[in-house]
Motif scaffolding. Structure first.
Motif, PDB file in Angstrom:
ATOM      1  N   PRO A   1       0.796  -1.233   0.000  1.00  0.00           N
ATOM      2  CA  PRO A   1       0.000   0.000   0.000  1.00  0.00           C
ATOM      3  C   PRO A   1       0.827   1.281   0.000  1.00  0.00           C
ATOM      4  O   PRO A   1       0.502   2.236  -0.714  1.00  0.00           O
ATOM      5  N   ALA A   2       1.905   1.307   0.775  1.00  0.00           N
ATOM      6  CA  ALA A   2       2.723   2.525   0.829  1.00  0.00           C
ATOM      7  C   ALA A   2       3.381   2.799  -0.519  1.00  0.00           C
ATOM      8  O   ALA A   2       3.493   3.956  -0.957  1.00  0.00           O
ATOM      9  N   GLU A   3       3.829   1.746  -1.199  1.00  0.00           N
ATOM     10  CA  GLU A   3       4.448   1.916  -2.519  1.00  0.00           C
ATOM     11  C   GLU A   3       3.425   2.409  -3.541  1.00  0.00           C
ATOM     12  O   GLU A   3       3.725   3.267  -4.388  1.00  0.00           O
ATOM     13  N   VAL A   4       2.217   1.878  -3.447  1.00  0.00           N
ATOM     14  CA  VAL A   4       1.156   2.308  -4.357  1.00  0.00           C
ATOM     15  C   VAL A   4       0.845   3.778  -4.149  1.00  0.00           C
ATOM     16  O   VAL A   4       0.736   4.555  -5.108  1.00  0.00           O
ATOM     17  N   ALA A   5       0.699   4.175  -2.893  1.00  0.00           N
ATOM     18  CA  ALA A   5       0.381   5.569  -2.590  1.00  0.00           C
ATOM     19  C   ALA A   5       1.472   6.503  -3.102  1.00  0.00           C
ATOM     20  O   ALA A   5       1.188   7.564  -3.680  1.00  0.00           O
ATOM     21  N   ALA A   6       2.726   6.101  -2.927  1.00  0.00           N
ATOM     22  CA  ALA A   6       3.839   6.941  -3.384  1.00  0.00           C
ATOM     23  C   ALA A   6       3.846   7.065  -4.906  1.00  0.00           C
ATOM     24  O   ALA A   6       4.078   8.155  -5.453  1.00  0.00           O
ATOM     25  N   ALA A   7       3.592   5.958  -5.598  1.00  0.00           N
ATOM     26  CA  ALA A   7       3.571   6.000  -7.060  1.00  0.00           C
ATOM     27  C   ALA A   7       2.436   6.877  -7.569  1.00  0.00           C
ATOM     28  O   ALA A   7       2.625   7.694  -8.487  1.00  0.00           O
TER      29      ALA A   7
END
Length: 320
Positions: free
Chosen positions: A267-273
């Motif tokens: 989730p954190a990687e998705v939000a950052a992207a």
């Protein structure tokens, strides 16, 4: 402007009351003559049983719907537009589908157009006499700058609505691709169109009320037509809406979920992207799967006509 003296372009003579009863959409069922005396639960049961027959009738027209979708995809890929044309319920269904393609598939403004007899006010107010104005359909198509790159889809339950038939005939004469969606076999609309989609659903629960089964059938047909067209254009990644416009909180959450499903990222990687590319779903997916930056991902997508599979080097979307 609505004109009652517009010339008739339809090759079918005006219907008499007797002729009307011969149409599949106007057939009267004597066994339903006393439905107003039935208990409410029985009424609902009978009506929903009739409605359950509609999907099967639409499925029977799957081949013609596929031909229309391939035709539409080819025209849109070449810079054309999908234009729906209809009166009353049929016109509203076209307007509805056109209005939903933008947020669902990020179609360009004006790429999918809904025209209705009587103009925009007819979406919410009845303008019943407008369906007889053949010249109005021609004028509306001229007003949007119809070209030979476009595809015009006329919708009419009876297949005889003068507005729809005249519009399709004018579009075909102008070199545009044409589709006719009706619920009556062998109609003037079917004869006018390059691809005829005939979904014969039988008599309505309320005689002649074609907002019922016929309307449901028409909605299912345009759902399939526009959705399959957009899939062919690379507007999805599998069954994921990667061209979604995230314009509210619900859609932003949906975008986040789509990117997670497509990439398996945390989730954190998705939000950052998503934050790093202005919440462009396809761009975020490409970034996470390839390690590219936002600009590089956008360039790869642009080089493949916006198709994510092509930009990722995967098997390309089937050609229209």
């Amino acid at each position: 402007m609505h004109r009652t003296d517009a010339p008739r372009l339809n090759d079918a003579p005006p219907l008499t009351a007797e002729d009307l009863g011969l149409l599949a959409t106007e057939e009267h069922r004597a066994d339903r003559a006393e439905i107003d005396l039935l208990p409410t639960a029985e009424l609902v049961r009978l009506m929903t049983r009739e409605d359950a027959r509609v999907p099967e009738a639409v499925h029977a027209a799957a081949g013609d719907i596929a031909r229309a979708a391939d035709l539409a995809a080819a025209r849109l890929a070449a810079g054309g537009r999908l234009v729906y044309l209809g009166a009353g319920t049929a016109g509203r269904i076209g307007v509805l589908d056109a209005s939903e393609c933008g947020p669902t598939f990020s179609t360009a403004p004006g790429q999918v157009v809904g025209l209705i007899a009587g103009g925009p006010r007819a979406v919410t107010l009845p303008v019943e006499d407008a369906e007889d104005d053949e010249q109005a359909a021609v004028e509306q198509l001229r007003a949007i700058g119809l070209t030979a790159r476009d595809v015009v889809c006329g919708i009419a339950a009876s297949g005889r609505t003068p507005y729809a038939v005249a519009g399709v005939r004018h579009a075909r004469a102008a070199g545009a691709a044409t589709v006719g969606v009706s619920c009556s076999p062998g109609s003037p609309l079917s004869r006018a169109a390059e691809v005829a989609i005939e979904v014969v659903v039988g008599p309505e629960f309320i005689t002649g009320s074609t907002r019922l089964k016929a309307g449901t059938a028409q909605k299912l047909v345009v759902n399939a037509l526009s959705t399959v067209t957009m899939i062919r254009l690379g507007k999805t990644y599998g069954n994921l809406m990667v061209d979604l416009r995230a314009t509210n909180d619900k859609l932003r959450r949906r975008s986040h979920r789509i990117v997670r499903l497509a990439t398996g990222a945390a989730p954190a990687e998705v939000a950052a992207a998503l934050d790093g590319c202005g919440h462009e779903v396809k761009t975020a997916v490409h970034m996470l799967l390839t390690g590219a930056g936002a600009d590089e991902a956008r360039a790869a997508l642009a080089a493949h006509g916006g198709a994510l599979r092509g930009a990722l080097g995967e098997r390309a979307t089937a050609a229209p």
